[in-house]
Motif scaffolding. Structure first.
Motif, PDB file in Angstrom:
ATOM      1  N   TRP A  92     -79.165 -13.003  65.057  1.00  0.00           N
ATOM      2  CA  TRP A  92     -78.201 -11.959  63.707  1.00  0.00           C
ATOM      3  C   TRP A  92     -77.245 -12.943  62.560  1.00  0.00           C
ATOM      4  O   TRP A  92     -77.057 -13.353  63.274  1.00  0.00           O
ATOM      5  CB  TRP A  92     -78.344 -11.047  64.624  1.00  0.00           C
ATOM      6  CG  TRP A  92     -78.726 -10.137  65.203  1.00  0.00           C
ATOM      7  CD1 TRP A  92     -79.936  -9.746  66.374  1.00  0.00           C
ATOM      8  CD2 TRP A  92     -78.948  -9.014  64.902  1.00  0.00           C
ATOM      9  NE1 TRP A  92     -79.906  -8.688  66.731  1.00  0.00           N
ATOM     10  CE2 TRP A  92     -79.890  -7.994  65.877  1.00  0.00           C
ATOM     11  CE3 TRP A  92     -78.527  -8.043  63.754  1.00  0.00           C
ATOM     12  CZ2 TRP A  92     -80.171  -6.875  65.068  1.00  0.00           C
ATOM     13  CZ3 TRP A  92     -79.076  -6.816  63.170  1.00  0.00           C
ATOM     14  CH2 TRP A  92     -79.873  -6.048  64.468  1.00  0.00           C
ATOM     15  N   LEU A  93     -76.790 -12.338  61.648  1.00  0.00           N
ATOM     16  CA  LEU A  93     -76.478 -12.157  60.761  1.00  0.00           C
ATOM     17  C   LEU A  93     -75.152 -11.571  60.229  1.00  0.00           C
ATOM     18  O   LEU A  93     -75.886 -10.232  60.875  1.00  0.00           O
ATOM     19  CB  LEU A  93     -76.753 -13.590  60.060  1.00  0.00           C
ATOM     20  CG  LEU A  93     -77.737 -13.834  59.346  1.00  0.00           C
ATOM     21  CD1 LEU A  93     -78.796 -13.579  58.434  1.00  0.00           C
ATOM     22  CD2 LEU A  93     -77.414 -15.547  60.064  1.00  0.00           C
ATOM     23  N   LEU A  94     -74.263 -11.432  60.364  1.00  0.00           N
ATOM     24  CA  LEU A  94     -73.006 -11.344  59.807  1.00  0.00           C
ATOM     25  C   LEU A  94     -72.106 -11.877  58.376  1.00  0.00           C
ATOM     26  O   LEU A  94     -72.295 -12.836  57.326  1.00  0.00           O
ATOM     27  CB  LEU A  94     -71.776 -11.401  60.258  1.00  0.00           C
ATOM     28  CG  LEU A  94     -70.256 -10.330  60.146  1.00  0.00           C
ATOM     29  CD1 LEU A  94     -70.776  -9.269  60.399  1.00  0.00           C
ATOM     30  CD2 LEU A  94     -69.136 -11.089  60.556  1.00  0.00           C
ATOM     31  N   LEU A  95     -73.376 -10.315  57.523  1.00  0.00           N
ATOM     32  CA  LEU A  95     -73.041 -10.673  56.093  1.00  0.00           C
ATOM     33  C   LEU A  95     -70.937 -10.051  55.126  1.00  0.00           C
ATOM     34  O   LEU A  95     -70.697  -9.049  55.972  1.00  0.00           O
ATOM     35  CB  LEU A  95     -73.937 -10.463  55.044  1.00  0.00           C
ATOM     36  CG  LEU A  95     -73.631  -9.897  53.739  1.00  0.00           C
ATOM     37  CD1 LEU A  95     -73.502 -11.082  52.901  1.00  0.00           C
ATOM     38  CD2 LEU A  95     -74.825  -9.035  52.888  1.00  0.00           C
ATOM     39  N   HIS A  96     -71.013 -11.058  55.099  1.00  0.00           N
ATOM     40  CA  HIS A  96     -69.303 -10.742  54.446  1.00  0.00           C
ATOM     41  C   HIS A  96     -68.915 -11.189  53.356  1.00  0.00           C
ATOM     42  O   HIS A  96     -68.912 -12.246  52.858  1.00  0.00           O
ATOM     43  CB  HIS A  96     -68.593 -11.158  55.934  1.00  0.00           C
ATOM     44  CG  HIS A  96     -66.499 -10.879  56.020  1.00  0.00           C
ATOM     45  ND1 HIS A  96     -65.915 -11.713  56.586  1.00  0.00           N
ATOM     46  CD2 HIS A  96     -66.344 -10.167  55.541  1.00  0.00           C
ATOM     47  CE1 HIS A  96     -64.898 -10.993  56.231  1.00  0.00           C
ATOM     48  NE2 HIS A  96     -64.710 -10.177  55.792  1.00  0.00           N
ATOM     49  N   VAL A  97     -68.676  -9.900  52.664  1.00  0.00           N
ATOM     50  CA  VAL A  97     -68.408 -10.392  50.815  1.00  0.00           C
ATOM     51  C   VAL A  97     -66.850  -9.655  51.237  1.00  0.00           C
ATOM     52  O   VAL A  97     -66.476  -8.688  51.368  1.00  0.00           O
ATOM     53  CB  VAL A  97     -68.870  -8.807  49.784  1.00  0.00           C
ATOM     54  CG1 VAL A  97     -68.740  -9.796  48.633  1.00  0.00           C
ATOM     55  CG2 VAL A  97     -70.757  -9.506  50.616  1.00  0.00           C
ATOM     56  N   PHE A  98     -65.233 -10.108  50.910  1.00  0.00           N
ATOM     57  CA  PHE A  98     -64.357 -10.130  50.433  1.00  0.00           C
ATOM     58  C   PHE A  98     -63.786 -11.110  49.041  1.00  0.00           C
ATOM     59  O   PHE A  98     -64.826 -11.281  49.262  1.00  0.00           O
ATOM     60  CB  PHE A  98     -64.139 -10.233  51.647  1.00  0.00           C
ATOM     61  CG  PHE A  98     -63.599 -11.368  52.489  1.00  0.00           C
ATOM     62  CD1 PHE A  98     -63.038 -12.689  52.133  1.00  0.00           C
ATOM     63  CD2 PHE A  98     -65.073 -12.372  53.371  1.00  0.00           C
ATOM     64  CE1 PHE A  98     -62.568 -14.052  52.698  1.00  0.00           C
ATOM     65  CE2 PHE A  98     -64.978 -13.558  53.175  1.00  0.00           C
ATOM     66  CZ  PHE A  98     -63.690 -14.726  53.167  1.00  0.00           C
ATOM     67  N   VAL A 107     -71.323  -6.314  57.466  1.00  0.00           N
ATOM     68  CA  VAL A 107     -72.470  -5.753  58.663  1.00  0.00           C
ATOM     69  C   VAL A 107     -73.447  -7.004  58.776  1.00  0.00           C
ATOM     70  O   VAL A 107     -73.634  -8.128  58.339  1.00  0.00           O
ATOM     71  CB  VAL A 107     -74.205  -5.288  56.657  1.00  0.00           C
ATOM     72  CG1 VAL A 107     -72.817  -3.684  56.621  1.00  0.00           C
ATOM     73  CG2 VAL A 107     -74.430  -5.943  56.226  1.00  0.00           C
ATOM     74  N   LYS A 108     -74.267  -6.587  60.528  1.00  0.00           N
ATOM     75  CA  LYS A 108     -75.115  -7.325  60.880  1.00  0.00           C
ATOM     76  C   LYS A 108     -75.981  -6.666  59.960  1.00  0.00           C
ATOM     77  O   LYS A 108     -76.399  -5.959  59.900  1.00  0.00           O
ATOM     78  CB  LYS A 108     -74.972  -6.783  61.951  1.00  0.00           C
ATOM     79  CG  LYS A 108     -73.690  -7.214  63.310  1.00  0.00           C
ATOM     80  CD  LYS A 108     -74.103  -6.760  64.672  1.00  0.00           C
ATOM     81  CE  LYS A 108     -75.459  -6.730  65.178  1.00  0.00           C
ATOM     82  NZ  LYS A 108     -75.968  -6.479  66.586  1.00  0.00           N
ATOM     83  N   ILE A 109     -77.544  -7.943  59.543  1.00  0.00           N
ATOM     84  CA  ILE A 109     -78.484  -7.895  59.801  1.00  0.00           C
ATOM     85  C   ILE A 109     -79.318  -9.498  60.399  1.00  0.00           C
ATOM     86  O   ILE A 109     -79.221 -10.386  60.518  1.00  0.00           O
ATOM     87  CB  ILE A 109     -77.884  -8.582  57.358  1.00  0.00           C
ATOM     88  CG1 ILE A 109     -77.562  -8.043  56.739  1.00  0.00           C
ATOM     89  CG2 ILE A 109     -79.433  -8.755  57.344  1.00  0.00           C
ATOM     90  CD1 ILE A 109     -77.403  -8.216  55.929  1.00  0.00           C
ATOM     91  N   LYS A 110     -80.057  -8.583  60.692  1.00  0.00           N
ATOM     92  CA  LYS A 110     -81.023  -9.947  61.041  1.00  0.00           C
ATOM     93  C   LYS A 110     -81.729 -10.939  60.190  1.00  0.00           C
ATOM     94  O   LYS A 110     -82.161 -10.556  59.090  1.00  0.00           O
ATOM     95  CB  LYS A 110     -82.469  -9.125  61.047  1.00  0.00           C
ATOM     96  CG  LYS A 110     -82.857  -8.173  62.168  1.00  0.00           C
ATOM     97  CD  LYS A 110     -83.974  -7.051  62.888  1.00  0.00           C
ATOM     98  CE  LYS A 110     -83.705  -6.236  63.624  1.00  0.00           C
ATOM     99  NZ  LYS A 110     -85.024  -6.000  64.130  1.00  0.00           N
ATOM    100  N   LYS A 111     -81.697 -11.921  60.824  1.00  0.00           N
ATOM    101  CA  LYS A 111     -82.007 -12.739  60.304  1.00  0.00           C
ATOM    102  C   LYS A 111     -83.194 -13.106  59.339  1.00  0.00           C
ATOM    103  O   LYS A 111     -83.448 -13.193  58.096  1.00  0.00           O
ATOM    104  CB  LYS A 111     -81.530 -14.200  61.424  1.00  0.00           C
ATOM    105  CG  LYS A 111     -81.971 -16.242  60.576  1.00  0.00           C
ATOM    106  CD  LYS A 111     -81.535 -17.000  61.882  1.00  0.00           C
ATOM    107  CE  LYS A 111     -81.469 -18.181  61.058  1.00  0.00           C
ATOM    108  NZ  LYS A 111     -81.496 -19.331  61.723  1.00  0.00           N
ATOM    109  N   ASN A 112     -83.742 -12.823  60.179  1.00  0.00           N
ATOM    110  CA  ASN A 112     -85.306 -13.040  59.127  1.00  0.00           C
ATOM    111  C   ASN A 112     -85.329 -12.575  58.204  1.00  0.00           C
ATOM    112  O   ASN A 112     -86.245 -12.788  57.256  1.00  0.00           O
ATOM    113  CB  ASN A 112     -86.938 -12.391  60.433  1.00  0.00           C
ATOM    114  CG  ASN A 112     -88.123 -12.858  59.385  1.00  0.00           C
ATOM    115  OD1 ASN A 112     -87.898 -14.372  59.584  1.00  0.00           O
ATOM    116  ND2 ASN A 112     -88.309 -11.934  59.825  1.00  0.00           N
ATOM    117  N   ASP A 113     -85.114 -10.550  58.019  1.00  0.00           N
ATOM    118  CA  ASP A 113     -85.396  -9.882  57.559  1.00  0.00           C
ATOM    119  C   ASP A 113     -84.294 -10.300  56.026  1.00  0.00           C
ATOM    120  O   ASP A 113     -84.602 -10.515  54.646  1.00  0.00           O
ATOM    121  CB  ASP A 113     -84.385  -8.640  57.371  1.00  0.00           C
ATOM    122  CG  ASP A 113     -85.533  -7.484  58.526  1.00  0.00           C
ATOM    123  OD1 ASP A 113     -86.804  -7.867  58.532  1.00  0.00           O
ATOM    124  OD2 ASP A 113     -84.692  -6.889  59.290  1.00  0.00           O
TER     125      ASP A 113
END
Length: 160
Positions: A92-98, A107-113
């Motif tokens: 799992w990854l955390l995509l953070h835009v700020f 948001v949490k996103i599956k790494k593979n996705d």
């Protein structure tokens, strides 16, 4: 499921890159946005439009790091906005835009996705932009090889 697509800016209108007709006004500065949707919910939209022919390569350059288990961070080309991807664990990854004063996306996103969809989106963008604005992305061969490698490894689950 994550989906990535590119829209280009023409005046105050955003047109999906695959529907773009005609030339790009300035191939050195291609105005557009990366639209990210997670499970049907838009998480990045046209409000973050920028020099998309630089933003996609910035993201592409970070994909091998993420594949190898490293975190990645970049800025938008012409805005004081940070695009950050951190590992929560192996899957799992955390995509953070700020920005300095605004939280835009977290948001949490599956790494593979993330890896497979961002590689696909970048390949689609680079292939299409080369048709409508040749030369607007430098080192096309380098990026296509890098992105194909990431796409193949993410499909096979070959993480570093």
């Amino acid at each position: 499921m994550l989906t990535a697509r590119t829209v280009l800016k023409k005046g105050n209108t955003f047109i999906p890159i695959e529907e773009w007709k005609g030339a790009i006004e300035d191939p050195e500065y291609v105005e557009g946005a990366i639209i990210l949707t997670l499970n049907g919910k838009i998480i990045l939209d046209e409000s973050l439009w920028d020099d998309v022919n630089w933003f996609w390569p910035y993201i592409a350059n970070g994909l091998p790091d993420i594949l190898e288990g490293k975190d990645f961070q970049t800025g938008l080309p012409d805005q004081p906005i940070t695009f950050s991807v951190k590992h929560l664990n192996d899957n799992w990854l955390l995509l953070h835009v700020f920005s300095k004063d605004r939280e835009l996306v977290k948001v949490k996103i599956k790494k593979n996705d993330y890896l497979s969809e961002m590689a696909r989106g970048a390949i689609d963008f680079i292939s299409r932009i080369e048709e409508i604005a040749p030369g607007s992305v430098s080192s096309i061969d380098h990026y296509m090889e890098l992105l194909s490698d990431v796409a193949n490894k993410s499909q096979n689950g070959s993480f570093g």
